[in-house]
Design a protein around this motif. Structure first.
Motif, mmCIF file in Angstrom:
data_model
loop_
_atom_site.group_PDB
_atom_site.id
_atom_site.type_symbol
_atom_site.label_atom_id
_atom_site.label_comp_id
_atom_site.label_asym_id
_atom_site.label_seq_id
_atom_site.Cartn_x
_atom_site.Cartn_y
_atom_site.Cartn_z
ATOM 1 N N ASP A 21 0.400 -24.439 -47.697
ATOM 2 C CA ASP A 21 0.322 -23.976 -49.076
ATOM 3 C C ASP A 21 0.895 -22.572 -49.209
ATOM 4 N N PRO A 95 -8.873 -23.223 -47.022
ATOM 5 C CA PRO A 95 -7.743 -24.117 -46.756
ATOM 6 C C PRO A 95 -7.998 -25.121 -45.641
ATOM 7 N N ASP A 143 -7.168 -31.299 -46.592
ATOM 8 C CA ASP A 143 -6.689 -30.158 -47.367
ATOM 9 C C ASP A 143 -6.921 -30.411 -48.859
ATOM 10 N N THR A 146 -3.912 -27.574 -51.200
ATOM 11 C CA THR A 146 -2.504 -27.816 -51.490
ATOM 12 C C THR A 146 -2.354 -28.857 -52.599
#
Length: 200
Positions: A21, A95, A143, A146
């Motif tokens: 990201d 993240p 994730d 993202t």
């Protein structure tokens, strides 16, 4: 009757995570938090009578993130992701996953059963067999930060699926002829999703 089974717990610390990201970590691989997996699995064979045999297998797994990874600003201050947003207003999360989130590619349930019937046709040994495989849903990624080009999180859900296989065989002395078919129901199961393949 033959039966095998196991109960287990796996502790996986500092799981490596590919961060892509651009809002936060760019294209790097970092160490994440700790996961715990608890599960059971079993398999066996049951012969009801001389010619009919059932083989089966089953696995249940519960995976979850039990410790989030801690990251720090340049000055050494811990990052509190709950207070951060991206430039376009999306709320930031850790993240490498939030507490309680499951591992990617880890369906909670998997199972299969196969029935095999053997019989004689004259002097020929013959069999017919059917098998069913089931897998529950899972996530393509852990994730949740993202986003793809449509703005959706890339932790896509991989749908549950069931497939059916079958075979027939005949044998005599030293030769054997088999005919088999895989995925007879033509199930289009999803094993992986990757948003990067659709970027221009």
């Amino acid at each position: 009757l033959r039966w095998n089974g196991a109960l287990y717990q796996e502790l996986w610390d500092h799981v490596q995570f590919a961060g892509v990201d651009s809002n936060l970590v760019g294209g790097s691989s970092i160490n994440g938090g700790d996961y715990r997996v608890r599960g059971l699995e079993t398999s066996g064979t049951v012969r009801l009578f001389d010619r009919l045999t059932f083989d089966f297998g089953f696995a249940w797994n519960h995976s979850e993130l039990v410790r989030e990874a801690q990251y720090y600003w340049v000055d050494g201050t811990p990052i509190d992701f709950s207070t951060l947003t991206t430039y376009d207003g999306h709320k930031l999360s850790n993240p490498t996953g939030v507490l309680g989130s499951p591992l990617a590619g880890a369906p909670p349930l998997r199972g299969n059963i196969r029935a095999r019937y053997e019989f004689l046709v004259g002097s020929f040994s013959t069999y017919t067999q059917l098998g069913v495989v089931y897998q529950s849903h899972s996530l393509s990624s852990a994730d949740t930060l993202t986003r793809d080009i449509q703005g959706n999180p890339v932790s896509y859900e991989l749908r549950a699926f069931t497939t059916l296989d079958g075979s027939f065989g005949i044998a005599k002395d030293r030769w054997q002829l088999q005919l088999y078919g895989q995925n007879l129901t033509d199930t289009r199961n999803e094993l992986y999703k990757n948003f990067r393949a659709y970027y221009p």
